[in-house]
Scaffold this motif. Structure first.
Motif, mmCIF file in Angstrom:
data_model
loop_
_atom_site.group_PDB
_atom_site.id
_atom_site.type_symbol
_atom_site.label_atom_id
_atom_site.label_comp_id
_atom_site.label_asym_id
_atom_site.label_seq_id
_atom_site.Cartn_x
_atom_site.Cartn_y
_atom_site.Cartn_z
ATOM 1 N N VAL A 82 0.840 -1.193 0.000
ATOM 2 C CA VAL A 82 0.000 0.000 0.000
ATOM 3 C C VAL A 82 0.876 1.244 0.000
ATOM 4 C CG1 VAL A 82 -1.930 -1.126 1.169
ATOM 5 C CG2 VAL A 82 -0.186 0.026 2.536
ATOM 6 N N ASP A 83 0.326 2.328 -0.538
ATOM 7 C CA ASP A 83 1.045 3.596 -0.546
ATOM 8 C C ASP A 83 0.047 4.724 -0.711
ATOM 9 O OD1 ASP A 83 3.274 5.164 -0.280
ATOM 10 O OD2 ASP A 83 3.930 4.980 -2.354
ATOM 11 N N ALA A 84 0.501 5.944 -0.425
ATOM 12 C CA ALA A 84 -0.339 7.128 -0.577
ATOM 13 C C ALA A 84 0.446 8.200 -1.317
ATOM 14 C CB ALA A 84 -0.784 7.648 0.789
ATOM 15 N N ALA A 85 -0.276 9.152 -1.888
ATOM 16 C CA ALA A 85 0.338 10.297 -2.549
ATOM 17 C C ALA A 85 -0.406 11.542 -2.103
ATOM 18 C CB ALA A 85 0.269 10.144 -4.065
ATOM 19 N N CYS A 86 0.339 12.613 -1.893
ATOM 20 C CA CYS A 86 -0.273 13.841 -1.398
ATOM 21 C C CYS A 86 0.383 15.035 -2.086
ATOM 22 C CB CYS A 86 -0.102 13.942 0.113
ATOM 23 S SG CYS A 86 -1.138 15.191 0.892
ATOM 24 N N GLY A 87 -0.429 15.883 -2.701
ATOM 25 C CA GLY A 87 0.097 17.055 -3.399
ATOM 26 C C GLY A 87 0.252 18.228 -2.464
ATOM 27 N N GLY A 88 1.218 18.155 -1.566
ATOM 28 C CA GLY A 88 1.434 19.183 -0.557
ATOM 29 C C GLY A 88 1.298 18.594 0.827
ATOM 30 N N ASN A 89 1.530 19.414 1.840
ATOM 31 C CA ASN A 89 1.438 18.928 3.219
ATOM 32 C C ASN A 89 0.827 20.024 4.112
ATOM 33 O OD1 ASN A 89 1.816 17.054 5.305
ATOM 34 N ND2 ASN A 89 3.704 18.060 5.941
ATOM 35 N N PRO A 90 -0.490 20.074 4.210
ATOM 36 C CA PRO A 90 -1.454 19.144 3.615
ATOM 37 C C PRO A 90 -1.725 19.452 2.149
ATOM 38 C CG PRO A 90 -2.612 20.813 4.848
ATOM 39 C CD PRO A 90 -1.153 21.081 5.066
ATOM 40 N N GLY A 91 -2.485 18.552 1.520
ATOM 41 C CA GLY A 91 -2.854 18.728 0.133
ATOM 42 C C GLY A 91 -3.802 17.637 -0.304
ATOM 43 N N ALA A 92 -4.072 17.582 -1.616
ATOM 44 C CA ALA A 92 -4.953 16.550 -2.157
ATOM 45 C C ALA A 92 -4.283 15.182 -1.985
ATOM 46 C CB ALA A 92 -5.240 16.823 -3.624
ATOM 47 N N MET A 93 -5.011 14.220 -1.420
ATOM 48 C CA MET A 93 -4.436 12.915 -1.068
ATOM 49 C C MET A 93 -5.260 11.768 -1.639
ATOM 50 S SD MET A 93 -4.992 10.114 1.097
ATOM 51 C CE MET A 93 -6.038 10.674 2.432
ATOM 52 N N GLU A 94 -4.558 10.720 -2.042
ATOM 53 C CA GLU A 94 -5.193 9.465 -2.456
ATOM 54 C C GLU A 94 -4.294 8.320 -2.027
ATOM 55 O OE1 GLU A 94 -5.127 8.904 -6.840
ATOM 56 O OE2 GLU A 94 -3.843 10.689 -6.869
ATOM 57 N N TYR A 95 -4.858 7.123 -1.971
ATOM 58 C CA TYR A 95 -4.067 5.953 -1.603
ATOM 59 C C TYR A 95 -4.537 4.752 -2.389
ATOM 60 C CZ TYR A 95 -8.053 4.798 1.468
ATOM 61 O OH TYR A 95 -9.300 4.506 1.961
ATOM 62 N N ARG A 96 -3.711 3.708 -2.415
ATOM 63 C CA ARG A 96 -4.085 2.499 -3.148
ATOM 64 C C ARG A 96 -3.350 1.275 -2.615
ATOM 65 N NH1 ARG A 96 -1.219 2.165 -9.058
ATOM 66 N NH2 ARG A 96 0.928 2.593 -8.450
ATOM 67 N N GLY A 97 -3.812 0.095 -3.055
ATOM 68 C CA GLY A 97 -3.170 -1.168 -2.741
ATOM 69 C C GLY A 97 -2.892 -1.927 -4.022
ATOM 70 N N VAL A 98 -1.757 -2.638 -4.056
ATOM 71 C CA VAL A 98 -1.303 -3.336 -5.266
ATOM 72 C C VAL A 98 -0.793 -4.724 -4.876
ATOM 73 C CG1 VAL A 98 0.499 -3.343 -7.046
ATOM 74 C CG2 VAL A 98 -0.696 -1.223 -6.508
ATOM 75 N N TRP A 99 -1.086 -5.724 -5.706
ATOM 76 C CA TRP A 99 -0.504 -7.050 -5.500
ATOM 77 C C TRP A 99 0.997 -6.991 -5.778
ATOM 78 C CZ3 TRP A 99 -3.328 -10.356 -2.975
ATOM 79 C CH2 TRP A 99 -4.701 -10.407 -3.141
ATOM 80 N N VAL A 100 1.799 -7.480 -4.842
ATOM 81 C CA VAL A 100 3.254 -7.412 -4.977
ATOM 82 C C VAL A 100 3.767 -8.275 -6.126
ATOM 83 C CG1 VAL A 100 5.445 -8.006 -3.835
ATOM 84 C CG2 VAL A 100 3.658 -6.786 -2.568
ATOM 85 N N ASP A 101 3.183 -9.455 -6.309
ATOM 86 C CA ASP A 101 3.746 -10.396 -7.279
ATOM 87 C C ASP A 101 3.468 -10.028 -8.728
ATOM 88 O OD1 ASP A 101 1.045 -10.900 -6.923
ATOM 89 O OD2 ASP A 101 1.215 -13.069 -7.134
ATOM 90 N N CYS A 102 2.387 -9.298 -8.997
ATOM 91 C CA CYS A 102 2.059 -9.003 -10.394
ATOM 92 C C CYS A 102 1.848 -7.521 -10.672
ATOM 93 C CB CYS A 102 0.827 -9.786 -10.836
ATOM 94 S SG CYS A 102 -0.675 -9.356 -9.889
ATOM 95 N N GLY A 103 1.804 -6.692 -9.636
ATOM 96 C CA GLY A 103 1.647 -5.260 -9.833
ATOM 97 C C GLY A 103 0.245 -4.803 -10.150
ATOM 98 N N VAL A 104 -0.727 -5.710 -10.140
ATOM 99 C CA VAL A 104 -2.110 -5.347 -10.440
ATOM 100 C C VAL A 104 -2.715 -4.575 -9.264
ATOM 101 C CG1 VAL A 104 -4.435 -6.243 -10.902
ATOM 102 C CG2 VAL A 104 -2.453 -7.263 -12.033
ATOM 103 N N GLU A 105 -3.396 -3.487 -9.568
ATOM 104 C CA GLU A 105 -4.009 -2.674 -8.531
ATOM 105 C C GLU A 105 -5.204 -3.392 -7.914
ATOM 106 O OE1 GLU A 105 -4.219 1.892 -8.738
ATOM 107 O OE2 GLU A 105 -6.269 1.246 -9.220
ATOM 108 N N LEU A 106 -5.234 -3.423 -6.594
ATOM 109 C CA LEU A 106 -6.308 -4.093 -5.867
ATOM 110 C C LEU A 106 -7.416 -3.125 -5.484
ATOM 111 C CD1 LEU A 106 -7.400 -6.642 -4.415
ATOM 112 C CD2 LEU A 106 -5.939 -6.039 -2.465
#
Length: 208
Positions: A82-106
């Protein structure tokens, strides 16, 4: 010439046997709870599909336990990052999860207008923990945020961000996440992603 693989999809948009990764990916990409596996021969795939959905959890959990936290080899087994991205601190934020073995977004959250990266990392971890609880998954979970891992451990998001009208939805999510942690036993191993050894975490948004 690379050997052709055949893929069984037991749970996805369409189920069946697919003779290319592209065909398989179209059925599982962003499909929550997808179950699939690749085989070297079509006959193996046919037999596996006929046998029904296998229980990968025990085998993958045992494989996961053999991976040392100090290992120098980049993890490639069935796990979730899992990871998150934020455009600033604070700022617009989103997060996601990905399968490690194949890189497909969960999973992939919406974009929240005001939050911090640490909040996103925390919410991503609780999101995937709740998903694993719901699905009965015992997969290991990787995060590159020490703060988020500690916050989950202590069942509290220790952000310094102050509530306001732009982030009220985020603070509602934080309250729900804290309540979930307080009322549930975590059965998945949460592991710190070693960026220095392995590079960016698979769920990274690539915006650095």
């Amino acid at each position: 010439m690379a050997k052709k693989r055949h893929y069984v999809v037991w749970k996805g948009r369409n189920i069946g046997i697919f003779d290319s990764w592209e065909g398989c990916k179209a059925q599982i990409d962003k499909f929550e709870g997808a179950v699939y596996k690749g085989f070297d021969s079509r006959s193996e795939a046919v037999d596996a599909f006929a046998a029904g959905i296998p229980d990968f959890r025990k085998a993958k959990h045992e494989e996961a336990k053999r991976v040392s936290l100090n290992a120098t080899d980049k993890p490639t087994y069935r796990a979730i990052a899992v990871d998150a991205a934020c455009g600033g601190n604070p700022g617009a934020m989103e997060y996601r999860g990905v399968w490690v073995d194949c890189g497909v977004e969960l999973f992939h959250s919406k974009i929240y207008p005001e939050a911090t990266n640490n909040i996103g990392e925390f919410l991503a971890l609780v999101h995937v923990l709740a998903l694993c609880k719901q699905q009965g998954w015992k997969y290991d979970i990787y995060s590159d945020s020490r703060n988020a891992i500690l916050w989950v451990k202590h069942c509290r998001c220790k952000t310094k961000l102050e509530p306001n009208s732009r982030n009220d939805e985020v603070f509602d999510l934080i309250s729900r996440a804290e309540r979930w942690l307080q009322n549930n036993v975590i059965e998945n191993k949460i592991i710190k992603w070693d960026t220095a050894q392995w590079g960016e975490i698979p769920a990274d948004f690539g915006r650095k």
